[in-house]
Design a protein around this motif. Structure first.
Motif, PDB file in Angstrom:
ATOM      1  N   UNK A   1       0.845  -1.188   0.000  1.00 18.67           N
ATOM      2  CA  UNK A   1       0.000   0.000   0.000  1.00 18.67           C
ATOM      3  C   UNK A   1       0.886   1.245   0.000  1.00 18.67           C
ATOM      4  N   UNK A   2       0.611   2.154  -0.894  1.00 23.02           N
ATOM      5  CA  UNK A   2       1.404   3.380  -1.023  1.00 23.02           C
ATOM      6  C   UNK A   2       1.052   4.366   0.086  1.00 23.02           C
ATOM      7  N   UNK A   3       2.041   5.170   0.455  1.00 24.63           N
ATOM      8  CA  UNK A   3       1.831   6.207   1.468  1.00 24.63           C
ATOM      9  C   UNK A   3       0.925   7.279   0.876  1.00 24.63           C
ATOM     10  N   UNK A   4      -0.024   7.762   1.667  1.00 26.34           N
ATOM     11  CA  UNK A   4      -0.969   8.776   1.193  1.00 26.34           C
ATOM     12  C   UNK A   4      -0.392  10.189   1.292  1.00 26.34           C
ATOM     13  N   UNK A   5       0.792  10.335   1.884  1.00 27.99           N
ATOM     14  CA  UNK A   5       1.424  11.647   2.028  1.00 27.99           C
ATOM     15  C   UNK A   5       2.649  11.724   1.126  1.00 27.99           C
ATOM     16  N   UNK A   6       3.001  12.943   0.785  1.00 29.55           N
ATOM     17  CA  UNK A   6       4.244  13.133   0.051  1.00 29.55           C
ATOM     18  C   UNK A   6       5.397  12.916   1.029  1.00 29.55           C
ATOM     19  N   UNK A   7       6.595  12.769   0.488  1.00 32.58           N
ATOM     20  CA  UNK A   7       7.766  12.582   1.357  1.00 32.58           C
ATOM     21  C   UNK A   7       7.943  13.769   2.296  1.00 32.58           C
ATOM     22  N   UNK A  79      -4.034  -2.619   8.000  1.00 39.73           N
ATOM     23  CA  UNK A  79      -3.518  -2.326   6.663  1.00 39.73           C
ATOM     24  C   UNK A  79      -1.989  -2.394   6.685  1.00 39.73           C
ATOM     25  N   UNK A  80      -1.429  -2.695   5.541  1.00 35.15           N
ATOM     26  CA  UNK A  80       0.026  -2.768   5.383  1.00 35.15           C
ATOM     27  C   UNK A  80       0.654  -3.718   6.412  1.00 35.15           C
ATOM     28  N   UNK A  81       0.026  -4.857   6.614  1.00 37.14           N
ATOM     29  CA  UNK A  81       0.415  -5.782   7.686  1.00 37.14           C
ATOM     30  C   UNK A  81       1.834  -6.321   7.539  1.00 37.14           C
ATOM     31  N   UNK A  82       2.302  -6.547   6.329  1.00 36.04           N
ATOM     32  CA  UNK A  82       3.675  -7.046   6.158  1.00 36.04           C
ATOM     33  C   UNK A  82       4.686  -6.051   6.718  1.00 36.04           C
ATOM     34  N   UNK A  83       4.499  -4.788   6.377  1.00 35.75           N
ATOM     35  CA  UNK A  83       5.397  -3.744   6.885  1.00 35.75           C
ATOM     36  C   UNK A  83       5.368  -3.711   8.409  1.00 35.75           C
ATOM     37  N   UNK A  88       7.462  -4.275  13.929  1.00 35.49           N
ATOM     38  CA  UNK A  88       7.224  -4.580  15.346  1.00 35.49           C
ATOM     39  C   UNK A  88       8.063  -5.762  15.828  1.00 35.49           C
ATOM     40  N   UNK A  89       8.264  -6.752  14.968  1.00 36.14           N
ATOM     41  CA  UNK A  89       9.149  -7.873  15.328  1.00 36.14           C
ATOM     42  C   UNK A  89      10.572  -7.364  15.520  1.00 36.14           C
TER      43      UNK A  89
END
Length: 147
Positions: A1-7, A79-83, A88-89
């Motif tokens: 999932x792409x970030x909704x904000x700009x850098x 959302x974005x569970x892999x990230x 967190x691990x």
């Protein structure tokens, strides 16, 4: 999932996050009232402990239930569970590495959970006071590790 904000937006957002939590401020105020003198958030110490007393070789970490995955209150974003899982691990692994580092250096290390502070601040302050006093009395002896 792409970030909704700009850098640039994300950068400003992350810069606004305070390095000292409200819980840390609450705990440090109470310990200060009891006469303990310490420093906060040293960039020179591994893991950047929330509170530390170099003289007694004491480091204290106040761990957020989310960021450090408390066994009672840990949640995983939907959302974005892999990230988030990797993030967190890795936080948990880093906590273990930091614990080992201080144990190997004969420091007294104490970790407390966010929910402990919220549920019973008085109990936490009593435990931390005993922990610091133990370290003070036993500077030359074997350190204590309470995780």
């Amino acid at each position: 999932m792409a970030d909704m904000m700009t850098k640039e937006q994300r950068r400003k957002n992350m810069q606004a996050i305070k390095s000292i939590s409200k819980l840390e401020s609450i705990v440090s105020k109470e310990l200060w009232k009891k006469g303990f003198r310490f420093r906060r958030n040293s960039k020179d110490l591994i893991g950047k402990p929330d509170l530390y007393i170099k003289k007694y070789k004491v480091v204290i970490f106040i761990d957020s239930c989310f960021w450090h995955q408390c066994p009672l209150h840990a949640t995983m974003p939907k959302s974005n569970t892999d990230y988030w899982k990797k993030k967190l691990v890795r936080n948990i692994e880093r906590d273990k590495e930091v614990n080992e580092y201080y144990k190997n250096k004969n420091w007294n290390i104490k970790r407390i959970w966010e929910h402990e502070v919220k549920n019973d601040l008085e109990k936490v302050i009593k435990e931390l006071s005993k922990f610091i006093m133990f370290a003070k009395e036993n500077v030359k002896r074997e350190p204590k590790c309470l995780l």
